[in-house]
Scaffold this motif. Structure first.
Motif, PDB file in Angstrom:
ATOM      1  N   ALA A 169      39.211  55.897  48.208  1.00  0.00           N
ATOM      2  CA  ALA A 169      39.049  57.222  48.784  1.00  0.00           C
ATOM      3  C   ALA A 169      38.561  58.175  47.698  1.00  0.00           C
ATOM      4  N   ASP A 170      37.284  58.580  47.817  1.00  0.00           N
ATOM      5  CA  ASP A 170      36.699  59.472  46.811  1.00  0.00           C
ATOM      6  C   ASP A 170      36.865  58.866  45.416  1.00  0.00           C
ATOM      7  N   GLY A 171      36.407  57.617  45.283  1.00  0.00           N
ATOM      8  CA  GLY A 171      36.660  56.880  44.052  1.00  0.00           C
ATOM      9  C   GLY A 171      35.708  57.227  42.920  1.00  0.00           C
ATOM     10  N   TRP A 172      36.163  56.936  41.700  1.00  0.00           N
ATOM     11  CA  TRP A 172      35.392  57.116  40.480  1.00  0.00           C
ATOM     12  C   TRP A 172      35.332  55.777  39.745  1.00  0.00           C
ATOM     13  N   GLU A 173      34.306  55.599  38.953  1.00  0.00           N
ATOM     14  CA  GLU A 173      34.289  54.458  38.038  1.00  0.00           C
ATOM     15  C   GLU A 173      35.253  54.740  36.893  1.00  0.00           C
ATOM     16  N   LEU A 174      35.908  53.697  36.427  1.00  0.00           N
ATOM     17  CA  LEU A 174      36.797  53.868  35.281  1.00  0.00           C
ATOM     18  C   LEU A 174      35.975  54.139  34.023  1.00  0.00           C
ATOM     19  N   SER A 175      36.458  55.042  33.193  1.00  0.00           N
ATOM     20  CA  SER A 175      35.762  55.315  31.937  1.00  0.00           C
ATOM     21  C   SER A 175      35.898  54.103  31.014  1.00  0.00           C
ATOM     22  N   PRO A 176      34.882  53.810  30.189  1.00  0.00           N
ATOM     23  CA  PRO A 176      34.961  52.648  29.285  1.00  0.00           C
ATOM     24  C   PRO A 176      36.180  52.666  28.368  1.00  0.00           C
ATOM     25  N   PRO A 177      36.578  53.808  27.764  1.00  0.00           N
ATOM     26  CA  PRO A 177      37.766  53.774  26.899  1.00  0.00           C
ATOM     27  C   PRO A 177      39.034  53.385  27.641  1.00  0.00           C
ATOM     28  N   LEU A 178      39.180  53.855  28.887  1.00  0.00           N
ATOM     29  CA  LEU A 178      40.383  53.522  29.648  1.00  0.00           C
ATOM     30  C   LEU A 178      40.330  52.077  30.117  1.00  0.00           C
ATOM     31  N   ALA A 179      39.185  51.621  30.591  1.00  0.00           N
ATOM     32  CA  ALA A 179      39.058  50.244  31.079  1.00  0.00           C
ATOM     33  C   ALA A 179      39.338  49.242  29.972  1.00  0.00           C
ATOM     34  N   ASN A 180      38.941  49.567  28.744  1.00  0.00           N
ATOM     35  CA  ASN A 180      39.100  48.638  27.631  1.00  0.00           C
ATOM     36  C   ASN A 180      40.546  48.515  27.151  1.00  0.00           C
ATOM     37  N   ARG A 181      41.434  49.302  27.728  1.00  0.00           N
ATOM     38  CA  ARG A 181      42.845  49.245  27.350  1.00  0.00           C
ATOM     39  C   ARG A 181      43.667  48.356  28.281  1.00  0.00           C
ATOM     40  N   PHE A 182      43.037  47.781  29.328  1.00  0.00           N
ATOM     41  CA  PHE A 182      43.769  47.026  30.330  1.00  0.00           C
ATOM     42  C   PHE A 182      43.355  45.557  30.345  1.00  0.00           C
ATOM     43  N   VAL A 183      44.283  44.728  30.837  1.00  0.00           N
ATOM     44  CA  VAL A 183      43.964  43.369  31.278  1.00  0.00           C
ATOM     45  C   VAL A 183      43.664  43.472  32.765  1.00  0.00           C
ATOM     46  N   HIS A 184      42.438  43.162  33.167  1.00  0.00           N
ATOM     47  CA  HIS A 184      41.998  43.340  34.551  1.00  0.00           C
ATOM     48  C   HIS A 184      42.236  42.043  35.337  1.00  0.00           C
ATOM     49  N   LEU A 185      42.976  42.155  36.422  1.00  0.00           N
ATOM     50  CA  LEU A 185      43.239  41.004  37.280  1.00  0.00           C
ATOM     51  C   LEU A 185      42.754  41.306  38.690  1.00  0.00           C
ATOM     52  N   ARG A 186      41.961  40.392  39.244  1.00  0.00           N
ATOM     53  CA  ARG A 186      41.513  40.527  40.628  1.00  0.00           C
ATOM     54  C   ARG A 186      42.636  40.060  41.549  1.00  0.00           C
ATOM     55  N   TRP A 187      43.101  40.966  42.410  1.00  0.00           N
ATOM     56  CA  TRP A 187      44.221  40.645  43.297  1.00  0.00           C
ATOM     57  C   TRP A 187      43.682  40.325  44.683  1.00  0.00           C
ATOM     58  N   THR A 188      43.894  39.099  45.111  1.00  0.00           N
ATOM     59  CA  THR A 188      43.438  38.656  46.424  1.00  0.00           C
ATOM     60  C   THR A 188      44.631  38.105  47.198  1.00  0.00           C
ATOM     61  N   HIS A 189      44.435  37.887  48.480  1.00  0.00           N
ATOM     62  CA  HIS A 189      45.523  37.350  49.293  1.00  0.00           C
ATOM     63  C   HIS A 189      45.338  35.856  49.484  1.00  0.00           C
ATOM     64  N   ASP A 190      46.459  35.162  49.522  1.00  0.00           N
ATOM     65  CA  ASP A 190      46.486  33.739  49.825  1.00  0.00           C
ATOM     66  C   ASP A 190      47.078  33.596  51.226  1.00  0.00           C
ATOM     67  N   HIS A 191      46.332  32.937  52.121  1.00  0.00           N
ATOM     68  CA  HIS A 191      46.751  32.837  53.516  1.00  0.00           C
ATOM     69  C   HIS A 191      48.150  32.239  53.643  1.00  0.00           C
ATOM     70  N   GLU A 192      48.405  31.151  52.929  1.00  0.00           N
ATOM     71  CA  GLU A 192      49.710  30.494  53.038  1.00  0.00           C
ATOM     72  C   GLU A 192      50.829  31.377  52.500  1.00  0.00           C
ATOM     73  N   VAL A 193      50.556  32.086  51.411  1.00  0.00           N
ATOM     74  CA  VAL A 193      51.574  32.981  50.844  1.00  0.00           C
ATOM     75  C   VAL A 193      51.907  34.101  51.825  1.00  0.00           C
ATOM     76  N   VAL A 194      50.867  34.676  52.456  1.00  0.00           N
ATOM     77  CA  VAL A 194      51.098  35.769  53.397  1.00  0.00           C
ATOM     78  C   VAL A 194      51.901  35.290  54.605  1.00  0.00           C
ATOM     79  N   VAL A 195      51.505  34.142  55.159  1.00  0.00           N
ATOM     80  CA  VAL A 195      52.201  33.634  56.340  1.00  0.00           C
ATOM     81  C   VAL A 195      53.659  33.319  56.021  1.00  0.00           C
ATOM     82  N   ARG A 196      53.885  32.652  54.892  1.00  0.00           N
ATOM     83  CA  ARG A 196      55.268  32.316  54.530  1.00  0.00           C
ATOM     84  C   ARG A 196      56.056  33.574  54.186  1.00  0.00           C
TER      85      ARG A 196
END
Length: 410
Positions: A169-196
């Motif tokens: 919602a009204d998003g911005w790109e992360l600034s390079p200095p801030l982005a470089n301070r994080f470990v970036h993980l792509r969070w996705t859903h697993d069908h079996e995990v959600v159902v269980r």
């Protein structure tokens, strides 16, 4: 029945509704291999700020809530986009004599609560909707854990969440200095995990079990891996992406390489799977440098060609075909550097062993190269007969393929 419902006390009905809500919220956890959850807990154990990227409603907030509950850490959620920069840099408080005492920067109440608790999980939500001024104010908080004149305790972990700009919602790109301070993980859903999970059982978030006896070796291995790659590829030490979107993700810098070194040490001490390590490394320095580092890690685990030549009967070759090919090529190259009859015979014995324990195609090129290293006074070993058929068959296949290709060009 209608009369009964009409006369029912509304307050009592709310109590019954609360009981039903409590039953719906009553869930349990179970041990289950979930690579993205394991990557998150390992980065949290390594005391590195983590940024979860995922579409709205994917379960990022729920995962953090469950993580805090499992680890028994007080959860403090801060919506970054609804705060002013002064909420993170500190609010100026004018004292009796600012000319001599200065103007202290008072921290917000949530930071004071974290300090009073001495431990906790700070969740910075909706990070991609924070304007540039707020992102700049977050730099010191994420890296130094300071808010105004207050320093967060060492037992406080920082995790953030963000939606891609296309779905924020009204998003911005992360600034390079801030982005470089994080470990970036792509969070996705697993069908079996959600159902269980909907059935009442979610994966259990547990901190990695570090082997205390492996800590020195883990640190040595991590330093060898990162320093070895950067020595061979100096241009990877710092590479700021040219695209704005890429700058808001993981990219290599001395800071992110130091984070990567720490993650490799923790993953080694915890005997983490290669899938989880891949997510963490690529989420810290980016896909390209991360994949190069993972390839160099594979080569670090390969046996020494000289050890294999010294005792070919006890040789243990890698299962993966690409790694086995590298080992056999290294053996042949070792014979080339120091050609001796005994070493030449030992190399043939290793090729036979590779033929017996794996795919035959990986021995074709090493066998052909090794045959070319033969001296006139060296007798052909009997073991070479077992390889002759494979090499001959491969050559005939190449000749047939060449004739087919030639016919197609006519």
């Amino acid at each position: 029945m209608r009369a009964t419902r009409t006369s029912t006390d509304p307050t009592r009905q709310l109590d019954v509704a609360a009981d039903l809500l409590a039953l719906l919220a009553d869930t349990t956890t179970e041990p289950r291999f979930d690579p993205q959850l394991e990557a998150l807990t390992l980065a949290v154990a390594a005391d590195l700020p983590v940024l979860l990227w995922g579409e709205p409603g994917i379960g990022k907030t729920a995962a953090l809530t469950q993580l805090a509950t499992t680890l028994d850490l007080p959860l403090t959620t801060v919506i970054a986009s609804v705060h002013e920069p002064s909420d993170f840099s500190g609010l100026p408080v004018v004292g009796d004599d600012p000319a001599t005492q200065g103007v202290p920067m008072a921290p917000p109440d949530w930071a004071v609560r974290l300090v009073d608790a001495g431990r906790g999980l700070l969740f910075l939500d909706e990070l991609s909707t924070a304007p540039p001024a707020v992102q700049a104010a977050l730099l010191r908080l994420v890296l130094e854990r300071r808010i105004g004149s207050l320093c967060l305790p060492a037992e406080v972990r920082i995790v953030a969440a963000a939606n891609p700009r296309s779905s924020a919602a009204d998003g911005w790109e992360l600034s390079p200095p801030l982005a470089n301070r994080f470990v970036h993980l792509r969070w996705t859903h697993d069908h079996e995990v959600v159902v269980r999970g909907m059935a009442g059982t979610w994966p259990q978030a547990t901190l990695p079990r570090l082997d205390p006896h492996q800590l020195p070796q883990a640190v040595t291995f991590a330093r060898r891996a990162v320093c070895g790659l950067l020595s061979a590829r100096p241009t990877l030490v710092h590479r700021l992406p040219t695209g704005e979107a890429d700058r808001g993700g993981p990219w290599p810098s001395p800071r992110s390489w130091e984070m990567t070194l720490r993650l490799i040490a923790f993953a080694t001490a915890a005997d983490t799977s290669r899938e989880v390590l891949s997510m963490l490394v690529r989420g810290t320095v980016g896909d390209g440098p991360g994949l190069e580092l993972l390839a160099s890690l594979d080569r670090m685990d390969l046996p020494d060609p000289e050890v294999l030549l010294a005792d070919p009967t006890a040789a243990v070759l890698p299962e993966r075909g690409d790694l086995r090919q590298i080992v056999l090529d290294g053996v042949v190259e070792a014979v080339r550097r120091r050609p001796e009859r005994s070493r030449w015979d030992a190399a043939w014995a290793l090729l036979v062993r590779a033929l017996e324990t794996g795919a035959p195609d990986v021995v074709v090129v090493p066998a052909s190269t090794l045959a070319g290293l033969r001296r006139d006074d060296w007798d052909v070993p009997a073991s070479i007969e077992r390889l002759a058929g494979v090499v001959s068959l491969s050559r005939r296949a190449d000749q047939v393929a060449a004739r087919i290709a030639a016919g197609a060009r006519r």
